[in-house]
Design an enzyme around this catalytic site. Sequence first.
Site, PDB file in Angstrom:
ATOM      1  N   GLY A  33      14.316  62.966  44.982  1.00 39.85           N
ATOM      2  CA  GLY A  33      12.828  63.156  45.327  1.00 39.85           C
ATOM      3  C   GLY A  33      12.633  63.327  46.721  1.00 39.85           C
ATOM      4  N   TYR A  66      30.947  64.067  50.611  1.00 36.00           N
ATOM      5  CA  TYR A  66      30.288  63.017  50.704  1.00 36.00           C
ATOM      6  C   TYR A  66      30.609  62.480  52.369  1.00 36.00           C
ATOM      7  CZ  TYR A  66      30.151  62.091  45.763  1.00 36.00           C
ATOM      8  OH  TYR A  66      29.867  62.282  44.433  1.00 36.00           O
ATOM      9  N   HIS A 147      34.406  69.540  41.893  1.00 35.92           N
ATOM     10  CA  HIS A 147      32.953  68.840  42.009  1.00 35.92           C
ATOM     11  C   HIS A 147      31.958  69.498  41.309  1.00 35.92           C
ATOM     12  CE1 HIS A 147      30.512  66.222  45.084  1.00 35.92           C
ATOM     13  NE2 HIS A 147      30.003  66.063  44.037  1.00 35.92           N
TER      14      HIS A 147
HETATM   15  N1  NAP Z   1      29.932  64.230  40.380  1.00 34.07           N
HETATM   16  C1  NAP Z   1      28.829  64.348  41.156  1.00 34.07           C
HETATM   17  O1  NAP Z   1      28.078  65.632  41.247  1.00 34.07           O
HETATM   18  C2  NAP Z   1      28.123  63.197  41.379  1.00 34.07           C
HETATM   19  C3  NAP Z   1      26.716  63.168  41.645  1.00 34.07           C
HETATM   20  C4  NAP Z   1      25.857  61.857  41.814  1.00 34.07           C
HETATM   21  C5  NAP Z   1      26.416  60.919  41.929  1.00 34.07           C
HETATM   22  N2  NAP Z   1      28.057  60.935  42.024  1.00 34.07           N
HETATM   23  C6  NAP Z   1      28.925  59.634  42.080  1.00 34.07           C
HETATM   24  O2  NAP Z   1      27.915  58.478  41.415  1.00 34.07           O
HETATM   25  C7  NAP Z   1      27.845  57.300  42.249  1.00 34.07           C
HETATM   26  C8  NAP Z   1      26.494  56.521  41.814  1.00 34.07           C
HETATM   27  O3  NAP Z   1      25.601  57.419  41.243  1.00 34.07           O
HETATM   28  P1  NAP Z   1      24.299  57.154  42.696  1.00 34.07           P
HETATM   29  O4  NAP Z   1      24.833  56.643  43.871  1.00 34.07           O
HETATM   30  O5  NAP Z   1      23.405  58.496  42.570  1.00 34.07           O
HETATM   31  O6  NAP Z   1      23.295  56.050  41.960  1.00 34.07           O
HETATM   32  P2  NAP Z   1      23.471  54.780  40.874  1.00 34.07           P
HETATM   33  O7  NAP Z   1      24.624  54.079  40.809  1.00 34.07           O
HETATM   34  O8  NAP Z   1      23.065  55.291  39.687  1.00 34.07           O
HETATM   35  O9  NAP Z   1      22.244  54.170  41.222  1.00 34.07           O
HETATM   36  C9  NAP Z   1      22.208  53.397  42.496  1.00 34.07           C
HETATM   37  C10 NAP Z   1      20.971  52.897  42.684  1.00 34.07           C
HETATM   38  O10 NAP Z   1      20.896  51.488  41.878  1.00 34.07           O
HETATM   39  C11 NAP Z   1      20.391  50.489  42.432  1.00 34.07           C
HETATM   40  N3  NAP Z   1      21.297  49.315  41.831  1.00 34.07           N
HETATM   41  C12 NAP Z   1      22.706  49.232  41.555  1.00 34.07           C
HETATM   42  N4  NAP Z   1      23.021  48.228  40.924  1.00 34.07           N
HETATM   43  C13 NAP Z   1      21.840  47.637  40.502  1.00 34.07           C
HETATM   44  C14 NAP Z   1      21.484  46.491  39.683  1.00 34.07           C
HETATM   45  N5  NAP Z   1      22.433  45.981  39.119  1.00 34.07           N
HETATM   46  N6  NAP Z   1      20.172  46.145  39.508  1.00 34.07           N
HETATM   47  C15 NAP Z   1      19.206  47.088  40.173  1.00 34.07           C
HETATM   48  N7  NAP Z   1      19.581  48.050  40.748  1.00 34.07           N
HETATM   49  C16 NAP Z   1      20.728  48.383  40.923  1.00 34.07           C
HETATM   50  C17 NAP Z   1      20.970  50.649  43.828  1.00 34.07           C
HETATM   51  O11 NAP Z   1      19.874  49.776  44.722  1.00 34.07           O
HETATM   52  P3  NAP Z   1      20.515  48.817  46.012  1.00 34.07           P
HETATM   53  O12 NAP Z   1      21.584  49.609  46.779  1.00 34.07           O
HETATM   54  O13 NAP Z   1      19.282  48.374  46.256  1.00 34.07           O
HETATM   55  O14 NAP Z   1      21.365  47.567  45.030  1.00 34.07           O
HETATM   56  C18 NAP Z   1      20.586  52.053  44.109  1.00 34.07           C
HETATM   57  O15 NAP Z   1      19.270  52.361  44.399  1.00 34.07           O
HETATM   58  C19 NAP Z   1      27.629  58.081  43.448  1.00 34.07           C
HETATM   59  O16 NAP Z   1      27.837  57.104  44.499  1.00 34.07           O
HETATM   60  C20 NAP Z   1      28.873  59.201  43.300  1.00 34.07           C
HETATM   61  O17 NAP Z   1      30.204  58.455  43.638  1.00 34.07           O
HETATM   62  C21 NAP Z   1      28.635  61.881  41.333  1.00 34.07           C
END
Ligand code: NAP
Length: 330
Positions: A33, A66, A147
Amino acid sequence: MTDNTDDLRNVTLHNGVTMPTLAFGCAFGDWVGRSDFQGFLPEQAWRAVTMALDSGYRAFDGARAYGTERIVGTLLGQRFASGELRREDVFITTKLAHPAAPPHINISHKRTWDADKVEDIAQRVRDDMVDTLDDLGLGYVDLLLMHWPGGFGQHTKADPDFPRKARATIWRTFCELADKGAARAIGVSNFTIGHLQALMEDIPEPERRPSVNQVEIHPYCRDPELEAFCRERGIVVTAYAPFASGTFGLLQDPVLTAIAERHGKTTGQIVLRWHLQSGRTALPKTSKTERMVENRDLFDFALGDDEMQAIDALGADAARRTCPDPTSVA
Ligand SMILES: NC(=O)c1ccc[n+]([C@@H]2O[C@H](COP(=O)([O-])OP(=O)(O)OC[C@H]3O[C@@H](n4cnc5c(N)ncnc54)[C@H](OP(=O)(O)O)[C@@H]3O)[C@@H](O)[C@H]2O)c1
């Protein structure tokens, strides 16, 4: 529950490699966003990977795009130097072939690229892999993923089959890298059924099929057809953005809150348990130590069929995505 999991903690890929079902997400940024993309937060990257290792994570999901591979590699190197860890104790994923990123982060022509604009795709993949292995300093990666299946449709090409041919070229190069020992397993990310079908037609040897398809899945974004397609072919589905990157108020959803209260767990734990019981692996990311611990504490309870169905139903309407819709990729 899946039939190819070991206690829901590990899954065996079709080539026999064992992969943990939970890997720590290493995309550090705050992009959902936002108009001003902030995709590299170095303090968060150094701190979070350190804390994740301290909290017991042994699998890390990264990508060339990344920009955090040197950080992950350096922090792992310190643990190897102290004797705390050995290379075989960790499972490292990386991704190459990310499409061109917005100009303000696409500062290096090597970091991201669009296959439509690359003359020698195979050589670019090999060069990127060399850079990735240099940055990680780990000798090899455990899982190498393509990717994205291509650009986001903004480039036109005289040859409408070009994106498919580019994917096949990238995949053959991945096979070559795996054969040379640079990656223990290879897979794809953001592939639709159509992308997978075309790739498996172009490279038909069953042992050459992708091991993994990493796609956006959370309770507000599901694709049961894609998951069934992958399951039938022994392709493990990994859920990225398993918490919808903390958006859409997902973790405050009343359905999840009620289930969490019933089990004495948090909504984050309910979502992760739902991913694992659905037969997926997942990539939770957090900047907070207590949540790192919480997000791995999933093995002393189980969701009932009615609870699984109630969570499935949350994503039955139009998917709410944090990343572009891969069906827009030719
Ligand atoms: N292949 C692709 O194209 C692609 C695209 C996007 C992402 N990814 C991978 O997926 C991974 C995860 O995705 P993401 O980083 O977008 O997000 P996510 O893991 O879905 O969410 C992260 C968010 O959730 C919060 N959070 C985490 N654990 C929590 C809990 N137990 N309770 C409440 N809130 C919680 C975190 O906040 P806090 O930090 O404040 O805890 C952060 O704001 C990425 O790091 C990457 O490795 C891959």
